[in-house]
Design a protein around this motif. Structure first.
Motif, PDB file in Angstrom:
ATOM      1  N   ALA A 234      -6.790   2.987   0.785  1.00  0.00           N
ATOM      2  CA  ALA A 234      -5.709   2.214   1.405  1.00  0.00           C
ATOM      3  C   ALA A 234      -6.253   0.993   2.129  1.00  0.00           C
ATOM      4  CB  ALA A 234      -4.922   3.100   2.368  1.00  0.00           C
TER       5      ALA A 234
ATOM      6  N   PHE B 129      -4.794   4.425  -6.565  1.00  0.00           N
ATOM      7  CA  PHE B 129      -4.487   5.636  -5.814  1.00  0.00           C
ATOM      8  C   PHE B 129      -4.406   6.855  -6.732  1.00  0.00           C
ATOM      9  CE2 PHE B 129      -2.911   2.634  -2.557  1.00  0.00           C
ATOM     10  CZ  PHE B 129      -3.519   3.184  -1.441  1.00  0.00           C
TER      11      PHE B 129
ATOM     12  N   LEU C 288       0.623   3.947  -2.841  1.00  0.00           N
ATOM     13  CA  LEU C 288       0.284   5.318  -2.466  1.00  0.00           C
ATOM     14  C   LEU C 288       1.340   6.304  -2.946  1.00  0.00           C
ATOM     15  CD1 LEU C 288      -1.387   7.411  -0.958  1.00  0.00           C
ATOM     16  CD2 LEU C 288      -0.244   6.723   1.156  1.00  0.00           C
TER      17      LEU C 288
ATOM     18  N   CYS D  69      -7.294  -1.549  -0.488  1.00  0.00           N
ATOM     19  CA  CYS D  69      -6.108  -2.106  -1.143  1.00  0.00           C
ATOM     20  C   CYS D  69      -5.360  -3.055  -0.199  1.00  0.00           C
ATOM     21  CB  CYS D  69      -5.176  -0.983  -1.597  1.00  0.00           C
ATOM     22  SG  CYS D  69      -5.739  -0.106  -3.073  1.00  0.00           S
TER      23      CYS D  69
ATOM     24  N   VAL E  21       0.837  -1.199   0.000  1.00  0.00           N
ATOM     25  CA  VAL E  21       0.000   0.000   0.000  1.00  0.00           C
ATOM     26  C   VAL E  21       0.875   1.253   0.000  1.00  0.00           C
ATOM     27  CG1 VAL E  21      -1.568   1.368   1.443  1.00  0.00           C
ATOM     28  CG2 VAL E  21      -2.063  -1.027   1.006  1.00  0.00           C
ATOM     29  N   CYS E  22       1.979   1.237   0.742  1.00  0.00           N
ATOM     30  CA  CYS E  22       2.896   2.377   0.736  1.00  0.00           C
ATOM     31  C   CYS E  22       3.464   2.628  -0.655  1.00  0.00           C
ATOM     32  CB  CYS E  22       4.038   2.148   1.731  1.00  0.00           C
ATOM     33  SG  CYS E  22       3.549   2.293   3.466  1.00  0.00           S
TER      34      CYS E  22
END
Length: 269
Positions: A194, A147, A84, A197, A80-81
């Motif tokens: 987020a 995103f 994003l 996801c 996710v990081c």
């Protein structure tokens, strides 16, 4: 927010919290070593010694499930990081700059979205040696379009708001406009994306590990545990039940949490 929507939010929050606690506990304590084999005790049914039974190598299923939460949360968080970070760069640039930049960047996003998600993940993972790191990177790339679209839409809508125009008129620079005025306004939408996801990442990782292209043995993964258990479905059904149940509960928890946050945001809008 009506009572039904509150229940959705609280069920999701409770499931996620319980799973997080289980993951935190597994960092310090598991009943047995996750890779500790006992061939004499293979395929034992759930009991006092092994609450969820043992697998085909005599390993404690509960211990492997507990350490599997570390894999699941690691994949979810880091992918996710990545999604994003990439999505913010593309979406913010497209939404803030507009015109040709918007058209060019969003066509690149559309091209990435043209590939089915699991197929793209398979391609990315098979190019390199399957491992936890490669799985995280592959899944993170999958999330960039999601995103990017959410952030672009938020920027397009918010940059024309009166409070942003007022800040611009008072001499606020681009960085101040983006990070002080626009980003806080779209933050709830990003949090919802987020959360959804995160659950998708766990599901994709389980699918890749099930196919042998994700986390490699002997590291515990719920998807690989499902793969290993299918040959013993009739003899030891508990072997498949445990990882399947935890995948379901984790995905359900994050989906309900995301839906609950979205409903809460819509009520406040």
């Amino acid at each position: 927010m009506n009572s039904g929507k509150k229940i959705t939010l609280w069920i999701g929050l409770t499931l996620v919290a319980l799973l997080f606690v289980l993951m935190a506990v597994s960092l310090f304590y598991v009943p047995y070593g996750a890779n500790e084999m006992n061939i004499a005790g293979r395929l034992q049914a759930p009991g006092a010694a092994h609450w969820l039974g043992t697998d085909n190598f005599g390993r404690d299923i509960l211990s492997r499930i507990m350490e599997g939460t570390q894999t699941a949360f690691s994949v979810g968080f880091f992918s996710v990081c990545i999604g994003l970070a990439g999505g913010f760069l593309l979406g913010a640039a497209a939404g803030y700059l507009g015109r040709w930049a918007d058209e060019l960047l969003m066509r690149a996003v559309d091209a990435l979205m043209a590939f089915p998600g699991i197929l793209l993940a398979l391609i990315l993972v098979t190019i390199f040696k399957p491992s936890l790191g490669q799985t995280i990177i592959a899944i993170g790339i999958l999330f960039i379009p999601s995103f990017a679209r959410v952030i672009r839409g938020g920027f397009l809508q918010t940059k024309e708001a009166d409070f942003v125009k007022a800040a611009r008129g008072m001499g606020a620079g681009h960085a101040a406009l983006i990070f002080r005025h626009i980003v806080p306004h779209i933050l709830s939408s990003v949090i919802v994306t987020a959360s959804l996801c995160f659950s998708a990442a766990i599901l994709v990782e389980a699918a890749l590990s099930y196919l042998g292209l994700g986390v490699q043995p002997p590291d515990p993964s719920w998807g690989r545990m499902l793969n290993e258990s299918q040959a013993y479905m009739s003899k030891a059904p508990w072997y498949a039940l445990a990882p399947g149940l935890f995948i379901t509960l984790t995905v359900l928890g994050f989906n309900l949490l995301g839906d609950g946050i979205r409903d809460l945001r819509d009520r406040r809008a």
